[in-house]
Design an enzyme around this catalytic site. Structure first.
Site, PDB file in Angstrom:
ATOM      1  N   HIS A   1       8.425 -10.812  -2.818  1.00  0.00           N
ATOM      2  CA  HIS A   1       9.206  -9.860  -1.963  1.00  0.00           C
ATOM      3  C   HIS A   1      10.328 -10.028  -2.451  1.00  0.00           C
ATOM      4  CE1 HIS A   1       6.142 -10.037   2.222  1.00  0.00           C
ATOM      5  NE2 HIS A   1       5.819  -9.363   0.435  1.00  0.00           N
TER       6      HIS A   1
ATOM      7  N   TYR B   1      10.596  -5.758   8.198  1.00  0.00           N
ATOM      8  CA  TYR B   1       9.034  -6.749   9.247  1.00  0.00           C
ATOM      9  C   TYR B   1       8.781  -5.541  10.071  1.00  0.00           C
ATOM     10  CZ  TYR B   1       8.804 -10.205   5.092  1.00  0.00           C
ATOM     11  OH  TYR B   1       8.194 -10.716   4.304  1.00  0.00           O
TER      12      TYR B   1
ATOM     13  N   GLU C   1      11.904 -16.712   2.336  1.00  0.00           N
ATOM     14  CA  GLU C   1      12.321 -15.849   2.055  1.00  0.00           C
ATOM     15  C   GLU C   1      13.813 -15.904   1.795  1.00  0.00           C
ATOM     16  OE1 GLU C   1      10.597 -12.257   3.057  1.00  0.00           O
ATOM     17  OE2 GLU C   1       8.951 -12.475   2.513  1.00  0.00           O
TER      18      GLU C   1
ATOM     19  N   THR D   1       3.513 -13.025 -21.797  1.00  0.00           N
ATOM     20  CA  THR D   1       4.788 -13.475 -22.563  1.00  0.00           C
ATOM     21  C   THR D   1       5.244 -14.706 -21.883  1.00  0.00           C
ATOM     22  OG1 THR D   1       4.637 -11.597 -20.781  1.00  0.00           O
ATOM     23  CG2 THR D   1       5.380 -10.622 -22.682  1.00  0.00           C
TER      24      THR D   1
ATOM     25  N   GLY E   1      -0.262  -7.375  -9.889  1.00  0.00           N
ATOM     26  CA  GLY E   1      -0.755  -6.660  -9.144  1.00  0.00           C
ATOM     27  C   GLY E   1      -1.370  -6.914  -8.114  1.00  0.00           C
TER      28      GLY E   1
END
Length: 404
Positions: A85, A95, A137, A276, A395
């Site tokens: 996020h 939200y 967050e 990677t 994903g």
């Protein structure tokens, strides 16, 4: 904590979500994008087009409902969501939008079965989760010094062809410095202005040591196949971005952070361009002169598709305790057994070098979802503790392991 009054309704929702979850999430995305088209800039439209994102959200809602009273199981997954996020710039203002349309979709799809008591329980459960994510967050944004959604301009120092369909971009600030610190294994978001009004963000792992004077992104051009659309951002990068061009990128995020100072054997298992984040770890270990026991296990189609081979070989040469097995699924005549690869066919962990005491190793996986699932299951069968196995997921498989 979910109230005692709401818990029975959430528990009773689990079989309903198994049956109707995909219909609910399809309706959710339809209604939300219709009301807020600006959110297209935050969501992966390739996953929307393929149907993978609605299916993923359905699995996520089911996983949350199934584990709502198991905070220890949910905590690491929520941490991963928090980093994702932050990488795309989610803010508290998003939200209420998501909550309104998700609850509306539940009510619309379930019809009369969506009683006021059931909807009240889901409203409580949603905001319980939202509150945790918003707080986490905010802490993450503060820790990295990032304003939600902020991007920095970086210049492409150079672009190098790496392997079939894979190139590396070396990025610096305008005054020739690294764009910022990061932890090996982390990723950044790259913004692609696909049109005057349409932007897409994609996350790509940083593939070099944090001590390098640049950021390196090594990206596969996703052509699309088996019903999956071509990668919009990867194709844009390959077609348009050259040395001297400017990109907009986020700060580094991601909780896939192998512990470099631990003494336990470190097992890095990857396939294709999934190497990677592993290469970033490997390069940093080499830069530190690490004496740690390391197992480097990598799989790809053949030598033409061996991503970051020269960089990996150079780093491994500096790590005396490293053991490797590179597997080419379909070796070509020009591929040298022993020099380029050590095993033909698929990677089989039962035939690969692993720590003598599997319970003592730390295992990190990155690659296609099916590859990671297969290695995860084999490690468990061999006796590796689930708590020591970590997967890097970008994903729609974000919560899948809770449903394994």
């Amino acid at each position: 904590m979910l109230s005692a009054a709401s818990r029975p309704y959430i528990d009773a929702s689990v079989p309903v979500l198994r049956e109707h979850g995909h219909a609910i999430t399809r309706r959710f995305y339809q209604e939300m994008f219709a009301a807020h088209p600006e959110l297209h800039n935050l969501f992966n439209l390739g996953n929307q087009a393929s149907g993978a994102q609605p299916q993923s959200l359905a699995a996520s809602v089911l996983a949350y409902a199934s584990h709502i009273d198991q905070p220890d199981a949910l905590a690491p997954v929520l941490e991963r969501i928090v980093h994702k996020h932050a990488a795309v710039g989610i803010t508290p203002a998003h939200y209420p939008i998501v909550g309104r349309h998700l609850l509306g979709a539940i009510q619309e799809v379930l019809g009369e079965a969506a009683s006021p008591a059931l909807m009240a329980a889901w409203d409580e459960a949603y905001w319980l989760l939202a509150g945790e994510l918003i707080a986490a967050e905010a802490r993450l944004y503060q820790r990295v010094g990032q304003t939600p959604g902020a991007l920095q301009r970086v210049r492409v120092l150079r672009r190098e062809a790496d392997s079939a369909g894979v190139d590396s971009w070396y990025l610096q600030t305008e005054d020739g410095r690294s764009p910022g610190g990061f932890i090996p294994g982390q990723y950044v978001s790259v913004a692609a202005p696909l049109s005057a009004s349409h932007r897409q963000l994609r996350q790509y792992s940083l593939s070099d040591s944090p001590g390098a004077p640049h950021w390196r992104l090594t990206i596969k051009r996703e052509a699309g196949s088996d019903g999956a659309p071509a990668g919009q951002v990867s194709n844009w990068l390959h077609q348009h971005v050259q040395a001297g061009d400017v990109l907009s990128v986020s700060a580094a995020f991601g909780d896939f952070q192998p512990r470099l100072d631990d003494s336990a054997p470190l097992v890095l298992i990857s396939a294709g361009v999934g190497v990677t984040p592993m290469l970033s770890v490997l390069a940093e270990l080499a830069a530190r002169g690490s004496q740690r026991s390391l197992y480097w296990l990598y799989a790809c189609r053949d030598g033409r598709h061996h991503v970051l081979r020269q960089a990996a070989d150079a780093a491994l040469a500096q790590l005396p305790q490293a053991r490797r097995q590179v597997c080419y699924q379909q070796p070509q005549a020009s591929d040298r057994l022993g020099a380029d690869y050590q095993h033909g066919g698929l990677l089989d962990l039962r035939q690969a070098p692993l720590p003598a005491e599997l319970s003592q190793g730390d295992y990190y996986l990155c690659g296609p979802a099916a590859f990671m699932r297969a290695q995860w299951q084999t490690l468990l069968a061999l006796g590796a503790p689930a708590a020591r196995i970590h997967r890097e997921v970008f994903g729609p498989e974000l919560l899948d392991h809770l449903l394994d």
